[in-house]
Structures are given as C-alpha cells and as structure tokens.
Motif scaffolding. Sequence first.
Motif, short mmCIF file in Angstrom:
data_model
loop_
_atom_site.label_atom_id
_atom_site.label_comp_id
_atom_site.label_asym_id
_atom_site.label_seq_id
_atom_site.Cartn_x
_atom_site.Cartn_y
_atom_site.Cartn_z
N PRO A 251 -122.30 47.09 11.84
CA PRO A 251 -121.81 47.95 11.11
C PRO A 251 -122.66 49.97 11.97
O PRO A 251 -122.01 50.81 11.74
CB PRO A 251 -122.63 48.34 9.80
N LEU A 252 -122.84 49.52 13.30
CA LEU A 252 -123.24 50.83 13.61
C LEU A 252 -122.85 50.20 15.05
O LEU A 252 -123.76 50.38 16.15
CB LEU A 252 -125.81 50.65 14.17
N GLY A 253 -122.05 49.70 15.02
CA GLY A 253 -121.87 48.97 16.90
C GLY A 253 -122.32 48.30 17.68
O GLY A 253 -121.16 48.19 18.57
N GLY A 254 -122.60 46.96 16.51
CA GLY A 254 -122.87 46.04 17.89
C GLY A 254 -122.24 45.13 17.04
O GLY A 254 -121.50 44.92 16.78
N ASP A 255 -123.09 43.43 17.15
CA ASP A 255 -122.49 42.76 16.98
C ASP A 255 -122.92 41.77 15.53
O ASP A 255 -124.36 41.91 15.39
CB ASP A 255 -122.42 41.42 18.10
N ASP A 256 -122.57 41.33 14.30
CA ASP A 256 -122.55 40.48 13.74
C ASP A 256 -123.39 39.18 14.35
O ASP A 256 -123.44 38.46 15.36
CB ASP A 256 -122.22 40.56 12.66
N TYR A 257 -124.23 38.52 13.61
CA TYR A 257 -125.22 37.03 13.54
C TYR A 257 -123.98 36.10 13.98
O TYR A 257 -123.08 35.96 13.24
CB TYR A 257 -125.45 36.35 12.32
N ASN A 258 -123.98 35.38 14.41
CA ASN A 258 -123.41 34.08 14.43
C ASN A 258 -124.16 32.61 14.90
O ASN A 258 -125.62 32.98 15.70
CB ASN A 258 -121.85 34.23 16.38
N GLU A 259 -124.08 31.80 15.20
CA GLU A 259 -124.16 30.67 15.02
C GLU A 259 -125.05 30.25 16.55
O GLU A 259 -126.15 29.66 16.78
CB GLU A 259 -124.03 29.51 14.52
N GLU A 260 -124.45 30.94 18.08
CA GLU A 260 -124.38 31.30 19.01
C GLU A 260 -126.78 31.91 19.02
O GLU A 260 -126.62 31.72 20.23
CB GLU A 260 -123.93 31.54 19.99
N HIS A 261 -127.11 32.95 18.25
CA HIS A 261 -128.00 33.91 18.26
C HIS A 261 -129.04 33.04 18.25
O HIS A 261 -128.68 31.66 16.93
CB HIS A 261 -127.85 34.93 17.50
N GLY A 262 -130.33 33.22 18.98
CA GLY A 262 -131.57 32.50 18.25
C GLY A 262 -131.92 31.44 18.82
O GLY A 262 -130.37 30.33 19.62
N GLU A 263 -133.17 31.08 18.50
CA GLU A 263 -133.10 29.70 19.50
C GLU A 263 -133.94 28.89 18.52
O GLU A 263 -134.53 27.97 19.04
CB GLU A 263 -134.19 30.19 20.80
N LEU A 264 -133.96 28.88 17.43
CA LEU A 264 -134.83 28.03 16.34
C LEU A 264 -134.03 27.12 16.15
O LEU A 264 -132.28 27.06 16.18
CB LEU A 264 -135.14 28.86 15.02
N SER A 265 -134.07 25.49 16.04
CA SER A 265 -133.88 24.20 15.62
C SER A 265 -134.16 24.82 13.84
O SER A 265 -134.21 25.83 13.55
CB SER A 265 -134.98 23.23 15.70
N GLU A 266 -133.26 23.65 13.71
CA GLU A 266 -132.33 23.71 12.19
C GLU A 266 -133.50 23.10 11.57
O GLU A 266 -133.59 24.20 10.08
CB GLU A 266 -130.99 22.34 12.08
N VAL A 267 -134.23 22.83 11.76
CA VAL A 267 -136.07 22.54 11.00
C VAL A 267 -136.73 23.36 11.09
O VAL A 267 -136.99 24.02 10.06
CB VAL A 267 -137.11 21.58 12.37
N ALA A 268 -136.32 24.49 11.84
CA ALA A 268 -137.11 25.28 12.25
C ALA A 268 -136.97 26.71 11.47
O ALA A 268 -137.11 27.38 10.07
CB ALA A 268 -137.80 26.18 13.49
N LYS A 269 -135.08 26.90 11.05
CA LYS A 269 -134.90 27.60 9.83
C LYS A 269 -134.82 27.02 9.03
O LYS A 269 -135.33 27.94 7.97
CB LYS A 269 -133.30 27.13 10.53
N ALA A 270 -134.50 26.15 8.59
CA ALA A 270 -134.90 25.63 7.05
C ALA A 270 -136.12 25.51 6.45
O ALA A 270 -136.21 26.80 5.68
CB ALA A 270 -134.52 23.90 6.89
N ALA A 271 -137.59 26.24 7.90
CA ALA A 271 -138.64 26.24 7.16
C ALA A 271 -139.10 27.43 7.06
O ALA A 271 -138.93 28.13 6.31
CB ALA A 271 -140.08 25.58 7.78
N MET A 272 -138.40 28.08 8.28
CA MET A 272 -138.80 29.51 7.84
C MET A 272 -138.16 30.48 7.08
O MET A 272 -138.49 30.98 6.05
CB MET A 272 -137.86 30.15 9.46
N ILE A 273 -137.06 29.93 6.69
CA ILE A 273 -135.89 30.56 5.07
C ILE A 273 -136.60 29.92 3.97
O ILE A 273 -137.04 30.72 2.96
CB ILE A 273 -134.57 29.85 4.99
N THR A 274 -137.66 28.50 3.89
CA THR A 274 -137.62 27.93 2.53
C THR A 274 -139.21 29.10 2.11
O THR A 274 -139.67 30.28 1.25
CB THR A 274 -138.51 26.93 2.87
N ASN A 275 -139.88 29.51 3.65
CA ASN A 275 -141.50 29.80 3.66
C ASN A 275 -141.18 31.08 3.12
O ASN A 275 -141.87 32.07 2.42
CB ASN A 275 -142.18 30.08 5.02
#
Length: 332
Positions: free
Chosen positions: A47-71
Amino acid sequence: MKKLSQLELLQELSPAAEEEVNRHLKVARDWNPHDYVPWDEGKNYAPLGGDDYNEEHGELSEVAKAAMITNLLTEDNLPSYHRVIAENFSMDSAWGHWVGRWTAEEDRHGIVMRDYLVVTRGVDPVALEEARMIHMTNGYSPELAAGPDRIAEMQEHAEELGLLHSVAYVTFQELATKVSHRNTGRACNDPIANKMLQRIAADENLHMTFYRNITGAAMDLAPDQTLRAVTDIVTNFQMPGAGMPNFRRHGVLMAKHGIYDLRQHKDEVVMPVLKKWDVFGRDDFGPEGEKTREELADFLEQLEKDVVRFEEMRDRSLAREAAKAEKAAKAS
C-alpha cells in the motif's frame, strides 16, 4: 477448618499484596520495546509502494514461526486477562496498583514482538492480523483455560475459589510462558530475537514470583482452600492460547522441538512451584486438604507416566524424520 469468603481472602491477603508490589517495583527494570527491533531491516509493504510478504521473506524456521505466532497471540489477549484479574482482585489499594502495573508491563511484550515480526517479515502479517482478530474476539476465560472436559469441575469450586484459582493459575501460566519465550528465542537463531525474548522471559519470571508468593501467603492463611484451588489448576491446566487458530498444530511443533513440552511443564513449571509452597512437606492441612493432596499426588504420578510416553513417541517421530531426510539427501 473455616473457609474464608472471597472478600475475607482479599482483605487478609492485602498486606502480602502490598509487600509484593513494593518488592516488584524495587527489582523490575523498565525497558523500551523500540530498543529491541532492527528497524534498518524494514521496508514498505504494497500500500505504500513496497512489496507484500511472501514465503521467501524472513529467516525464521517453521518451528520458530509457530512459536512466535503462538506466543504473540497469547500476549495479544491482554485485555481479557486484565478483565479477569481485575474482577477477582478488585481495583483498590495494592491489588489495583498491581493490576495496572502488571498490565502495563505485559503490554510491552506484544508491542515488541509484533514490531520485530513486521519489520523482519518473519511471518505473514496479514495472516497474523486475521488470527489476532479471531483470538481476541473469542477472548479468554478461566473455563477455557481449564479445557472443555473440565469446565464443570472448575465451576463447582469457582464461587468460593475465584481469587485462589486466579493467582494459582497465573503462577503456573507465567512460568510456562517464561519457558516458552526463552526457548523460542534460542529457536529463532537470531541474536536480536533471542535478546528480545530473554527480556520478555525475565518479566514473566518477576510476574510469576508475585503470584507465587501471593498463593504461598494464601496457603498459609487457608491451606485447604488454597490447595483445592492449586489442584484444580494443576490437574486441568492449559495455556491461555488454547483457543487460538492453529493452536494444536503449533503446539505439536513446539512440543516436538523443545519449545514447550510435557517434560518441561512438569519439571520446570509444576514441580518447582509445588516445592516452593512445600505442598508435600507441610503439616497444616485438615482432612479435606489431606484428601486433596492425595489427589494431587496421584495426578503427578500419572503425569510422569504421560511424560515418558510422550518422550518415547517424540523420539520415534524425530528418528523417522531424520531417516527420511537422510534418504532424500542421498537420492539427490
């Protein structure tokens, strides 16, 4: 042994609450959420002229993502936790001061975690917002924390034990959250995330100490009542995020990879707190309390068996995954 009403418990425990608030204010360290976010990694979304999120962004593992979201989603439900604690504690004197101070400190946790994830593109921010809306709309209640199969049992004691249920539950929950944040920080494989989550875990430990000491004072004041509340909580315990989207899937990942599992729950959360209260050494329980203590001991014995069974299943599952990965590596 005379049972105390909720009002009597509040009045009798007020000196302990004041003492614990003063102790907390002396040892707590203020900190700024913005100091733990790598702002130079951020860039605009579409919306501000950049790129939206895609799966290639970020470096968290699936486990770290699950834990961060849950917490994070757990921290997001703060308005509901505030309501429940304010209703049980009242907003008067030291009780009210604690409710406000605790809420303000807890609010930092959601702020800094969300800023970190949005700036680093660690998870899909749209999916995260959708999950937040669902989870906060559902809210939190002590009955949800007990689990659907044990609601009636908790409600049976709720009228006489509401305050004691609250302080006992939050004692275990704060310590469990500390363990989860601490291990999530390590799983992120990012020194910035690790430092941030260790800071949050330190807060949770201080909050646990307040509730643990209040419950300990209640145990001295009304041992049978307090042990009944503690036993209700220990035998029915669920984390407050139990109703959030994907909680079961994320919980399995977290348990499987050492973020928060049954062994940690028993050895790092339940048993240290029970030991601090000297539940199995004290001699001031009446007949009701002795019966409750036997019930708690039976549960803990079964819990250890469940822990061993869980560990055996997890080890077999991880071994299968490792063998499968090795086979795939050789084939490629």
